[in-house]
Design a protein around this motif. Structure first.
Motif: not given
Ligand code: RRO
Length: 308
Positions: A44, A71-72, A131, A193-194
């Motif tokens: 993560k 949100g990391l 996000n 990424n998403t």
């Molecule tokens: O943690 C997140 O909300 C998140 C991250 Br860091 C990312 O790189 N991509 C995503 O879809 N969620």
């Protein structure tokens, strides 16, 4: 049996399947993917400060995939780097990618300084979290100049650890950013990424379902976007690509590799089908290669470009 072992940036992988970053949040928990035969694991994304993450719910399934705004959520560099050290010590047989996120170059450098001595197989620079825009503005690496600057600065202190840039599909031209990362010394690209951000409305509550209202979309819905990005990046750069985004079935894996991916991330599908998906996909990929009389997986990488 065909040979599904593959080299990526000089590192040997037993199979091309990768756990993408963020599917599991707690570092020790990433072991579950290893126990199920994954080829490599991305942890993560880690930030400098500890983060609790966005309000619940952070993740939601819908008909064609998932939406998230985690949100990391992570332990921050102090505790996180200790946990990463333990994880690396306990899982020596398998390539580990340490993912990092920051909003300033200086902060990226502090993270890299702390991680390099732990000698992970790779560092992934997350240049594309969708996000945290409301908190920090767009991720630094959504623009080619900034993405290249981050890579350049990081490469000065990353020593022998290969540096990967994880890119967003939510940009005008992903190849511009990939080229900029390559020219500043990135060793590989991770795409994508998403997608989004997107939103799902709860009909009963009459409001957005996610705590943070909007979030990144993943799962089968985004596969064609991911395949297109990987295809274009493969054409644009010489460095290898980890392709991810919506890969759920063996056919998706083959598609992604034909588009140009050397390794393939399978993430959301573990929510939909469980961690056993890795052993299943390995077997099915092997069967496909045998049927096609392909002895070595690397022969398949990028073949969709041959006739175009
Ligand atoms: O943690 C997140 O909300 C998140 C991250 Br860091 C990312 O790189 N991509 C995503 O879809 N969620």
């Amino acid at each position: 049996m065909a040979d599904i072992r593959i080299k990526f940036c000089g590192v040997d992988f037993d199979n091309p399947f990768i756990l993408p970053s963020g599917i599991i949040t707690e570092i020790p928990e990433h072991k579950r993917a290893i126990d199920n035969g994954v080829g490599g694991v991305t942890l993560k994304s880690l930030t400098f400060e500890k983060r609790e993450g966005n309000p619940l719910p952070r993740v939601w399934k819908f008909d064609c995939g998932m939406i998230n705004s985690v949100g990391l959520r992570n332990a921050g560099i102090e505790k996180g780097s200790d946990e990463i050290k333990t994880f690396l010590d306990e899982n020596k047989g398998i390539p580990i990618i340490v993912s990092l996120f920051a909003t300033k170059i200086k902060e990226f450098l502090l993270l890299v300084e702390k991680i390099v001595p732990l000698k992970p197989h790779f560092i992934e620079l997350n240049l594309s979290c969708p996000n945290v825009d409301d908190e920090f503005g767009k991720s630094l690496g959504m623009e080619k100049g900034a993405a290249g600057e981050i890579v350049r600065a990081v490469k000065k202190i990353s020593g022998k650890v290969p540096v990967l840039a994880k890119l967003s599909p939510n940009v005008n031209d992903i190849t511009d950013i990939a080229k900029s990362c390559e020219s500043e010394g990135a060793n590989g690209i991770v795409a994508i990424n998403t997608v989004g951000p997107g939103m799902i409305i709860d009909l009963t509550k009459k409001k957005p379902i996610l705590g943070a209202k909007k979030g990144g979309v993943s799962g089968p819905a985004i596969l064609p976007v991911a395949v297109r990005c990987v295809y274009e990046i493969y054409d644009a750069v010489k460095i290898p690509v980890i392709g991810m985004g919506g890969v759920t079935k063996w056919q998706d894996v083959v598609e992604m590799i034909m588009a140009g991916a050397t390794l393939v991330g399978v993430g959301t599908a573990t929510y939909l089908k469980g961690m056993k998906i890795y052993s299943q996909l390995k077997q099915e990929l092997n069967e496909y290669l045998q049927k096609e009389n392909i002895k070595n997986l690397k022969e398949l990488v990028g073949v969709a470009h041959n006739l175009s």
